[in-house]
Scaffold this motif. Structure first.
Motif: not given
Length: 218
Positions: A96-121
């Motif tokens: 499972y995964f979810f989003n942040r309301k605002e993208a993280k600008d430090h560490g790994e960054g990005g707006s998603l937390v948890g599973y990283k979706p891949k093409d075809g999912d």
């Protein structure tokens, strides 16, 4: 039809003060005599019970999927509880995964937390309520931005059966037409209305429910 499972879920929401009756304004700006606020779940027992209800709905539809998404903010505990219950109840271990309301600008960054979706999912969405479909239209760009994923099913607590942006169509009909998503609900407003009519003490509320449903529901 008001099944025993639906009765149990309505009473579960009422006990948790999630399903409330009075005078409220929905996200779409409509005055409503009832309101569903999943933000009122606040104990371990409640979130565990909620997860079981959602997991049962997901499991019983038999839909095939690779990952589960919970839109911030209320979808976050919902998707987490559902994922845990799917494993505990049915031994289905789904990411499972979810989003942040605002993208993280430090560490790994990005707006998603948890599973990283891949093409075809194949992704399913776990949400609370659809009133006018606004939240779905906000969610789909987030999913499309994370890869070439497909989303065919969405699971919610309550189908309010309300007209969306176009006359003669509910928000759920619009979501299915616009995005190809089938929405599965634990209960509908008609189930709630039927439950109220079967219990004493709601005589003053019933005309308000009927008037609201006549005005906005299909």
């Amino acid at each position: 039809m008001l099944t025993e499972q639906k009765k149990q879920f309505i009473e579960f929401m009422m006990t948790a003060d999630v399903l409330r009756f009075g005078d409220f304004i929905t996200k779409s700006g409509r005055n409503t005599p009832y309101f569903v606020n999943t933000g009122n779940y606040r104990t371990g027992a409640q979130i565990a019970g909620l997860g079981k209800f959602y997991a049962g709905l997901v499991h019983n539809t038999g839909c095939s999927f690779d990952a589960m998404f919970g839109p911030a903010y209320k979808g976050i505990p919902l998707v987490t509880a559902c994922a845990g219950a799917l494993y505990n109840e049915y031994k289905e271990d789904k990411p499972y995964f979810f989003n942040r309301k605002e993208a993280k600008d430090h560490g790994e960054g990005g707006s998603l937390v948890g599973y990283k979706p891949k093409d075809g999912d194949r992704v399913i969405i776990i949400e609370d309520v659809i009133t006018a479909g606004t939240a779905v239209r906000e969610t789909m760009p987030i999913l499309k931005a994370c890869g070439d994923v497909s989303c065919k099913d969405m699971f919610i607590s309550v189908n309010r059966c309300e007209v969306g942006q176009n006359p003669g169509k509910t928000a759920i009909m619009e979501v299915q037409e616009e995005f190809g998503i089938k929405v599965h609900a634990l209960v509908t407003v008609r189930d709630i209305r039927e439950w109220l009519s079967a219990h004493g003490g709601y005589e003053a509320l019933l005309p308000k429910m009927d008037a609201y449903m006549a005005k906005y529901c299909i």
